[in-house]
Design an enzyme around this catalytic site. Sequence first.
Site, PDB file in Angstrom:
ATOM      1  N   HIS A  79       1.840   4.229  -3.099  1.00 23.64           N
ATOM      2  CA  HIS A  79       1.860   5.695  -2.970  1.00 23.64           C
ATOM      3  C   HIS A  79       3.198   6.261  -3.457  1.00 23.64           C
ATOM      4  O   HIS A  79       3.256   7.205  -4.247  1.00 23.64           O
ATOM      5  CB  HIS A  79       1.658   6.105  -1.506  1.00 23.64           C
ATOM      6  CG  HIS A  79       0.261   5.980  -1.005  1.00 23.64           C
ATOM      7  ND1 HIS A  79      -0.830   6.510  -1.664  1.00 23.64           N
ATOM      8  CD2 HIS A  79      -0.233   5.408   0.124  1.00 23.64           C
ATOM      9  CE1 HIS A  79      -1.924   6.264  -0.974  1.00 23.64           C
ATOM     10  NE2 HIS A  79      -1.595   5.588   0.112  1.00 23.64           N
ATOM     11  N   HIS A 122       0.847  -1.206   0.000  1.00 22.84           N
ATOM     12  CA  HIS A 122       0.000   0.000   0.000  1.00 22.84           C
ATOM     13  C   HIS A 122       0.877   1.248   0.000  1.00 22.84           C
ATOM     14  O   HIS A 122       0.686   2.158  -0.823  1.00 22.84           O
ATOM     15  CB  HIS A 122      -0.892  -0.030   1.242  1.00 22.84           C
ATOM     16  CG  HIS A 122      -1.748   1.178   1.423  1.00 22.84           C
ATOM     17  ND1 HIS A 122      -3.121   1.142   1.267  1.00 22.84           N
ATOM     18  CD2 HIS A 122      -1.456   2.468   1.746  1.00 22.84           C
ATOM     19  CE1 HIS A 122      -3.615   2.351   1.496  1.00 22.84           C
ATOM     20  NE2 HIS A 122      -2.615   3.172   1.787  1.00 22.84           N
ATOM     21  N   GLU A 123       1.854   1.291   0.902  1.00 20.96           N
ATOM     22  CA  GLU A 123       2.730   2.454   0.981  1.00 20.96           C
ATOM     23  C   GLU A 123       3.650   2.549  -0.242  1.00 20.96           C
ATOM     24  O   GLU A 123       3.949   3.644  -0.728  1.00 20.96           O
ATOM     25  CB  GLU A 123       3.564   2.401   2.267  1.00 20.96           C
ATOM     26  CG  GLU A 123       2.751   2.314   3.546  1.00 20.96           C
ATOM     27  CD  GLU A 123       1.794   3.475   3.733  1.00 20.96           C
ATOM     28  OE1 GLU A 123       1.968   4.517   3.067  1.00 20.96           O
ATOM     29  OE2 GLU A 123       0.862   3.338   4.530  1.00 20.96           O
TER      30      GLU A 123
END
Length: 265
Positions: free
Chosen positions: A62, A58-59
């Site tokens: 980004h 998820h990170e």
Amino acid sequence: MTTATSRNSDRRISPVFLGIVAVMAVTGWATWTGFAEKPGVAVFLFVTAAWIVSLCLHEYAHARTALHGGDITVGAKGYLSLNPLAYTHALLSIVLPVIFVIMGGIGLPGGAVFIERNRIHGRWKHSLISAAGPLTNILFAAVCAAPFWLGALDGVPTEFRFALAFLALLQVTAAILNSLPVPGLDGYGVIEPWLSYKIKRQVEPFAPFGLLFVFAVLFIRPVNAAFFDMIDTVLRGLGIGEFETYCGQELYRFWQGTNEFCSVN
């Protein structure tokens, strides 16, 4: 030459992340084969490791999207190495989400990569950077749910099926919660570039408390019931029934003792 070497080093996958993947693989195998004497322990370790892997991805989503958007500093910060220890707030991104899974079986959205937004030009780029995280959770949920909606459960051991169902539940809750247009969450980050400067200034002070506000609202019984009804509807659409997710959580919380209802093969 030095610059290229440094850049490759910034993007090299961290041994910490590889270690977590190894734990996920080994405990997934133990869950599948029934190697562990207590299947709940294997399910706990497998789901927890897989959940941490999803948080790292998820990170990473980004950061990777920000890199292509114009923020070339994300590599030097360690965000492209998938190392959970490199996040600005490892507590928010890793520790708290894991604690919430253990305590309540809900996918808490993390979020602690610092993007230098001034380096990125274009509203759509800013929106896509914020959307990349929840989209990763959606993709992870689809992968976990694939055996269910493809009707490919023949030969899949019961404990592994329950573990996948519970993991899919975590991904769906994380994706939905993080997509809410609440300051501090990715959903707000998607729409923020399109808001007026005045509105953004008025909303900015509330950003640190957005997630707390969401969970406070979820403690309201009718809201909580409506939220989990929505989660169940999404999971049913993916072919996952309430029985699978319930038993997955029961196995995960092995220290409470597994309900005999879930021991049926």
